[in-house]
Design a protein around this motif. Sequence first.
Motif, mmCIF file in Angstrom:
data_model
loop_
_atom_site.group_PDB
_atom_site.id
_atom_site.type_symbol
_atom_site.label_atom_id
_atom_site.label_comp_id
_atom_site.label_asym_id
_atom_site.label_seq_id
_atom_site.Cartn_x
_atom_site.Cartn_y
_atom_site.Cartn_z
ATOM 1 N N PRO A 318 0.821 -1.218 0.000
ATOM 2 C CA PRO A 318 0.000 0.000 0.000
ATOM 3 C C PRO A 318 0.847 1.258 0.000
ATOM 4 N N ASN A 319 0.217 2.367 -0.344
ATOM 5 C CA ASN A 319 0.925 3.645 -0.339
ATOM 6 C C ASN A 319 1.368 4.043 1.065
ATOM 7 N N HIS A 320 0.526 3.764 2.065
ATOM 8 C CA HIS A 320 0.771 4.248 3.420
ATOM 9 C C HIS A 320 0.410 3.157 4.423
ATOM 10 N N ALA A 321 1.410 2.504 4.966
ATOM 11 C CA ALA A 321 1.186 1.348 5.832
ATOM 12 C C ALA A 321 0.468 1.713 7.123
ATOM 13 N N CYS A 322 0.760 2.887 7.688
ATOM 14 C CA CYS A 322 0.199 3.245 8.994
ATOM 15 C C CYS A 322 -1.323 3.286 8.963
ATOM 16 N N VAL A 323 -1.891 3.883 7.924
ATOM 17 C CA VAL A 323 -3.341 4.007 7.833
ATOM 18 C C VAL A 323 -3.975 2.642 7.597
ATOM 19 N N VAL A 324 -3.333 1.811 6.786
ATOM 20 C CA VAL A 324 -3.858 0.474 6.507
ATOM 21 C C VAL A 324 -4.006 -0.325 7.792
ATOM 22 N N VAL A 325 -3.005 -0.287 8.656
ATOM 23 C CA VAL A 325 -3.064 -1.036 9.912
ATOM 24 C C VAL A 325 -4.238 -0.579 10.766
ATOM 25 N N ASN A 326 -4.480 0.723 10.786
ATOM 26 C CA ASN A 326 -5.549 1.259 11.630
ATOM 27 C C ASN A 326 -6.946 0.912 11.121
ATOM 28 N N MET A 327 -7.058 0.341 9.931
ATOM 29 C CA MET A 327 -8.369 0.017 9.368
ATOM 30 C C MET A 327 -8.764 -1.438 9.567
ATOM 31 N N VAL A 328 -7.904 -2.233 10.208
ATOM 32 C CA VAL A 328 -8.233 -3.647 10.393
ATOM 33 C C VAL A 328 -8.159 -4.030 11.863
ATOM 34 N N ASP A 329 -8.980 -4.999 12.249
ATOM 35 C CA ASP A 329 -8.988 -5.470 13.631
ATOM 36 C C ASP A 329 -7.759 -6.306 13.962
ATOM 37 N N GLU A 330 -7.218 -6.991 12.955
ATOM 38 C CA GLU A 330 -6.062 -7.841 13.192
ATOM 39 C C GLU A 330 -5.187 -7.904 11.957
ATOM 40 N N VAL A 331 -3.913 -8.193 12.176
ATOM 41 C CA VAL A 331 -2.995 -8.428 11.072
ATOM 42 C C VAL A 331 -2.614 -9.899 11.090
ATOM 43 N N GLN A 332 -2.341 -10.417 9.909
ATOM 44 C CA GLN A 332 -1.974 -11.820 9.767
ATOM 45 C C GLN A 332 -0.450 -11.908 9.707
ATOM 46 N N ILE A 333 0.141 -12.536 10.699
ATOM 47 C CA ILE A 333 1.588 -12.676 10.751
ATOM 48 C C ILE A 333 1.989 -13.877 9.898
#
Length: 352
Positions: A318-333
């Motif tokens: 994505p263009n901007h990782a910080c905003v993407v993280v804030n839009m999801v409940d969880e990240v997949q490691i």
Amino acid sequence: MTSRIETPAVLVDLDLARRNVEKFQAYADGHGIRVRPHIKTHKLPYMAEMQLDAGAIGITCQKVSEAEAMIAASERITDVLITYNIIGEAKLARLAKLNDKVKLSVVADNAVVVDGLSAHFSKVGKPLAVLVECNTGANRCGVSTPDEAVELARRIAAAPGLAFAGLMTYPPVNGAAAVQQFMSKARDLIEAKGIAVPMITSGGTPSMMDAAEAPIVTEYRPGTYIYNDRSLVARGACGWEDCALTVLATVVSVPAPNRAIIDAGSKTLTSDLFGQTGYGHVLGRPDISIDQLSEEHGRLVSQGEIGLTVGQRIRIVPNHACVVVNMVDEVQIVHGEEFVAAWPVVARGRIT
């Protein structure tokens, strides 16, 4: 395997993230710079602990609620800087509770904020450490001149309930020379008034590998460096192979030979452009552009045959990782293509 992950999903390669953290930590250690990473990028206690393990001396948060979430989730987070003007009794009361739990510092760039902090913290037991935020060229917050920094530092030092802790800036890209000039003058003027300047903190991922060009700086606050993103690749700060965060998306329609639709739109990829054209980079397919987003759809186009099929999965930086993280409940490691675990984004939505 990542094929079992429902899309759209945000993937984080833990090995890549660790490599990114260790790379900058080694640079900083080699130049005698303390590292205080900004957690607004990942919002994850485990990632913060990984940064502390690498040698970070504490963390940076942007809002009180972000600090609350991180401190509550990890006993190892004991030194926090909040780089934001904090206003209002409700926030100040919460800030005082944090100040009782950890080594806490905040910033201010005007007398109203300083006086508000003092009015509250003069009534509680533990003084609050406050830095003067300085504008060294990014033209966001910050006092505009070293002389103004002196006056605000004197106000903080004299204010009941507060302790002057130093100077802070968020500089423009390639702004090390401006930081050095501004901070050197401000420090000298403040020390001439008999006030010590314990810390001078700067930050920003795009120019972090030039941090040593401003030797006045005692600590640095990179954020996006842990994941990297398309904006940083465009600036030459990293390569695609350094991007630890990607969005996994599925092709849901191929309505024309040169056009495909994916299940990731503005609610996943973010509409941030950072001066670029398009909304992300499709790994392995530089010929494809993501030229349009609706809330739940992303449109992919190519000059020739797009060569995608319905049901096919792609990974996007994505263009901007910080905003993407804030839009999801969880990240997949993940480890490459291997799924490891799903981690809740503990500080998601903490904007107060």
